[in-house]
Scaffold this active site. Structure first.
Site, PDB file in Angstrom:
ATOM      1  N   ALA A 172      -0.512  -6.828  -5.035  1.00 19.94           N
ATOM      2  CA  ALA A 172       0.374  -7.724  -4.293  1.00 19.94           C
ATOM      3  C   ALA A 172      -0.445  -8.935  -3.872  1.00 19.94           C
ATOM      4  O   ALA A 172      -1.665  -8.831  -3.697  1.00 19.94           O
ATOM      5  CB  ALA A 172       0.927  -6.999  -3.072  1.00 19.94           C
ATOM      6  N   GLY A 222      -0.697  -3.092  -6.048  1.00 19.61           N
ATOM      7  CA  GLY A 222       0.642  -3.268  -6.607  1.00 19.61           C
ATOM      8  C   GLY A 222       0.631  -3.434  -8.119  1.00 19.61           C
ATOM      9  O   GLY A 222       1.624  -3.132  -8.784  1.00 19.61           O
ATOM     10  N   GLU A 278       0.643  -0.016  -9.421  1.00 20.66           N
ATOM     11  CA  GLU A 278       1.971   0.543  -9.145  1.00 20.66           C
ATOM     12  C   GLU A 278       3.007  -0.016 -10.114  1.00 20.66           C
ATOM     13  O   GLU A 278       3.890   0.693 -10.584  1.00 20.66           O
ATOM     14  CB  GLU A 278       2.352   0.241  -7.688  1.00 20.66           C
ATOM     15  N   GLU A 326      -6.006  -0.580  -1.550  1.00 17.90           N
ATOM     16  CA  GLU A 326      -5.373  -1.130  -0.339  1.00 17.90           C
ATOM     17  C   GLU A 326      -6.122  -0.771   0.938  1.00 17.90           C
ATOM     18  O   GLU A 326      -6.140  -1.529   1.900  1.00 17.90           O
ATOM     19  CB  GLU A 326      -3.915  -0.641  -0.230  1.00 17.90           C
TER      20      GLU A 326
HETATM   21  N1  DAK Z   1      -3.891 -11.589  -4.118  1.00 22.50           N
HETATM   22  C1  DAK Z   1      -4.119 -12.921  -4.083  1.00 22.50           C
HETATM   23  N2  DAK Z   1      -5.138 -13.517  -4.732  1.00 22.50           N
HETATM   24  C2  DAK Z   1      -5.948 -12.720  -5.438  1.00 22.50           C
HETATM   25  C3  DAK Z   1      -5.776 -11.313  -5.518  1.00 22.50           C
HETATM   26  C4  DAK Z   1      -4.681 -10.741  -4.807  1.00 22.50           C
HETATM   27  N3  DAK Z   1      -4.397  -9.425  -4.836  1.00 22.50           N
HETATM   28  N4  DAK Z   1      -6.771 -10.803  -6.285  1.00 22.50           N
HETATM   29  C5  DAK Z   1      -7.541 -11.846  -6.673  1.00 22.50           C
HETATM   30  N5  DAK Z   1      -7.039 -12.993  -6.173  1.00 22.50           N
HETATM   31  C6  DAK Z   1      -7.569 -14.353  -6.336  1.00 22.50           C
HETATM   32  C7  DAK Z   1      -8.845 -14.533  -5.565  1.00 22.50           C
HETATM   33  O1  DAK Z   1      -8.549 -14.828  -4.206  1.00 22.50           O
HETATM   34  C8  DAK Z   1      -9.458 -15.699  -6.294  1.00 22.50           C
HETATM   35  O2  DAK Z   1      -8.803 -16.883  -5.881  1.00 22.50           O
HETATM   36  P1  DAK Z   1      -9.664 -18.198  -5.424  1.00 22.50           P
HETATM   37  O3  DAK Z   1     -10.556 -17.726  -4.344  1.00 22.50           O
HETATM   38  O4  DAK Z   1     -10.391 -18.582  -6.693  1.00 22.50           O
HETATM   39  O5  DAK Z   1      -8.601 -19.149  -4.995  1.00 22.50           O
HETATM   40  C9  DAK Z   1      -9.051 -15.443  -7.760  1.00 22.50           C
HETATM   41  O6  DAK Z   1      -7.960 -14.548  -7.694  1.00 22.50           O
HETATM   42  C10 DAK Z   1     -10.142 -14.801  -8.590  1.00 22.50           C
HETATM   43  O7  DAK Z   1     -10.583 -13.647  -7.908  1.00 22.50           O
HETATM   44  P2  DAK Z   1     -12.139 -13.307  -7.719  1.00 22.50           P
HETATM   45  O8  DAK Z   1     -12.948 -14.563  -7.603  1.00 22.50           O
HETATM   46  O9  DAK Z   1     -12.215 -12.325  -6.612  1.00 22.50           O
HETATM   47  O10 DAK Z   1     -12.474 -12.617  -9.132  1.00 22.50           O
HETATM   48  P3  DAK Z   1     -13.540 -11.472  -9.417  1.00 22.50           P
HETATM   49  O11 DAK Z   1     -13.567 -11.326 -10.907  1.00 22.50           O
HETATM   50  O12 DAK Z   1     -14.816 -11.709  -8.698  1.00 22.50           O
HETATM   51  O13 DAK Z   1     -12.886 -10.148  -8.765  1.00 22.50           O
HETATM   52  C11 DAK Z   1     -11.091  -8.560  -8.324  1.00 22.50           C
HETATM   53  C12 DAK Z   1     -11.720  -9.644  -9.281  1.00 22.50           C
HETATM   54  C13 DAK Z   1      -9.741  -8.190  -8.880  1.00 22.50           C
HETATM   55  C14 DAK Z   1     -12.032  -7.327  -8.317  1.00 22.50           C
HETATM   56  C15 DAK Z   1     -11.017  -9.154  -6.898  1.00 22.50           C
HETATM   57  O14 DAK Z   1     -10.346 -10.414  -6.966  1.00 22.50           O
HETATM   58  C16 DAK Z   1     -10.281  -8.252  -5.946  1.00 22.50           C
HETATM   59  O15 DAK Z   1     -10.846  -7.281  -5.449  1.00 22.50           O
HETATM   60  N6  DAK Z   1      -9.014  -8.605  -5.648  1.00 22.50           N
HETATM   61  C17 DAK Z   1      -8.238  -7.906  -4.660  1.00 22.50           C
HETATM   62  C18 DAK Z   1      -7.755  -6.582  -5.203  1.00 22.50           C
HETATM   63  C19 DAK Z   1      -6.910  -5.847  -4.172  1.00 22.50           C
HETATM   64  O16 DAK Z   1      -7.359  -5.599  -3.031  1.00 22.50           O
HETATM   65  N7  DAK Z   1      -5.693  -5.487  -4.556  1.00 22.50           N
HETATM   66  C20 DAK Z   1      -4.763  -4.808  -3.674  1.00 22.50           C
HETATM   67  C21 DAK Z   1      -3.895  -5.862  -3.030  1.00 22.50           C
HETATM   68  S1  DAK Z   1      -2.891  -5.133  -1.725  1.00 22.50           S
HETATM   69  C22 DAK Z   1       3.352  -2.107   1.001  1.00 22.50           C
HETATM   70  C23 DAK Z   1       3.786  -2.639  -0.192  1.00 22.50           C
HETATM   71  C24 DAK Z   1       2.875  -3.093  -1.132  1.00 22.50           C
HETATM   72  C25 DAK Z   1       1.530  -3.023  -0.877  1.00 22.50           C
HETATM   73  C26 DAK Z   1       1.101  -2.482   0.311  1.00 22.50           C
HETATM   74  C27 DAK Z   1       2.006  -2.018   1.249  1.00 22.50           C
HETATM   75  N8  DAK Z   1       4.289  -1.638   2.000  1.00 22.50           N
HETATM   76  C28 DAK Z   1       5.722  -1.806   1.702  1.00 22.50           C
HETATM   77  C29 DAK Z   1       3.835  -0.941   3.134  1.00 22.50           C
HETATM   78  C30 DAK Z   1       0.624  -3.525  -1.869  1.00 22.50           C
HETATM   79  C31 DAK Z   1      -0.590  -3.918  -1.508  1.00 22.50           C
HETATM   80  C32 DAK Z   1      -1.536  -4.499  -2.478  1.00 22.50           C
HETATM   81  O17 DAK Z   1      -1.355  -4.523  -3.687  1.00 22.50           O
END
Ligand code: DAK
Length: 192
Positions: A65, A108, A111, A131
């Site tokens: 997400a 997400g 998912e 998450e």
């Molecule tokens: N959202 C927004 N931007 C993202 C992103 C994300 N999930 N993942 C990466 N980006 C962006 C980064 O911010 C960066 O943008 P700039 O800084 O250049 O503007 C760009 O993509 C490139 O990312 P990195 O520079 O970090 O690239 P790397 O190759 O170094 O790393 C990575 C790639 C995928 C390992 C890293 O970006 C990362 O760890 N990203 C976050 C992954 C993450 O935490 N995903 C889970 C998101 S939370 C719910 C419903 C839904 C959900 C929860 C609750 N309820 C109804 C209760 C869902 C939650 C989620 O999915």
């Protein structure tokens, strides 16, 4: 169809939807999900089309997400606004949807892949529910669908410490049906 967050094309009876937010690792914001659901409905309604392949880039199927969008929401916003309410529509399509996953499928993104009928993975694929590192729990099936795919023990190991699983690990318990070399093979296999 003028989409800004996905690419849509057809090859014979197969629709190919490519998540296309390269600067954000295909993070799933509301606009992208809206376009995705719209495109899937077009496939459903078109008798000339038989199935959809859902894919991303070589770096990321989807990194979850959109964290920047999520960060603006408090509990009441998310609950009353039915945050991610429309995502489930992906799982309700009658025509098969095949996920072709390369690179990261996180949060997400993992998912979303699990909402598809099956998953083909490139050998570069990495699956995870990280998450917890943001202080939230998976909210779109990561605690239910993942458990059904990989069993309680592996699912807990992915959700609790947020451990990622590579494609070979994901194939063992059946999260993915096949692992293929990264160079374009998954799309070929999925659309073939
Ligand atoms: N959202 C927004 N931007 C993202 C992103 C994300 N999930 N993942 C990466 N980006 C962006 C980064 O911010 C960066 O943008 P700039 O800084 O250049 O503007 C760009 O993509 C490139 O990312 P990195 O520079 O970090 O690239 P790397 O190759 O170094 O790393 C990575 C790639 C995928 C390992 C890293 O970006 C990362 O760890 N990203 C976050 C992954 C993450 O935490 N995903 C889970 C998101 S939370 C719910 C419903 C839904 C959900 C929860 C609750 N309820 C109804 C209760 C869902 C939650 C989620 O999915």
């Amino acid at each position: 169809m003028a989409y800004e967050n996905i690419l849509y094309e057809t090859r014979g009876k197969v629709a190919i939807i490519t998540l296309n937010r390269p600067k954000a690792m295909n993070a799933l914001n509301g606009a992208l999900i809206g376009e995705l659901v719209d495109a899937l409905r077009i496939v459903e309604a078109d008798p000339k089309l038989g199935c959809t392949v859902l894919t991303g880039s070589e770096r990321a199927f989807a990194a979850g997400a959109d964290i920047k969008e999520m960060a603006t929401l408090d509990f009441v916003d998310a609950y009353v606004g039915d945050f991610i309410g429309s995502w489930d529509q992906v799982a309700t399509m009658h025509k098969p949807v095949i996920a072709a996953v390369a690179g990261y499928a996180l949060g997400g993104g993992c998912e979303l892949a699990m909402m598809c009928d099956f998953i083909l993975a490139a050998d570069t694929a990495k699956f995870g529910q990280p998450e917890i590192t943001l202080g939230v729990m998976p909210g779109a099936g990561g605690t239910q669908r993942l458990t059904r795919f990989v069993g309680t023990s592996k699912a807990t190991e992915m959700v609790r410490p947020g451990r990622l699983m590579d494609a070979a690990d994901a194939a063992l318990p059946g999260l993915v049906s096949r692992v293929l070399p990264a160079d374009g093979h998954i799309l070929q296999a999925a659309a073939g």
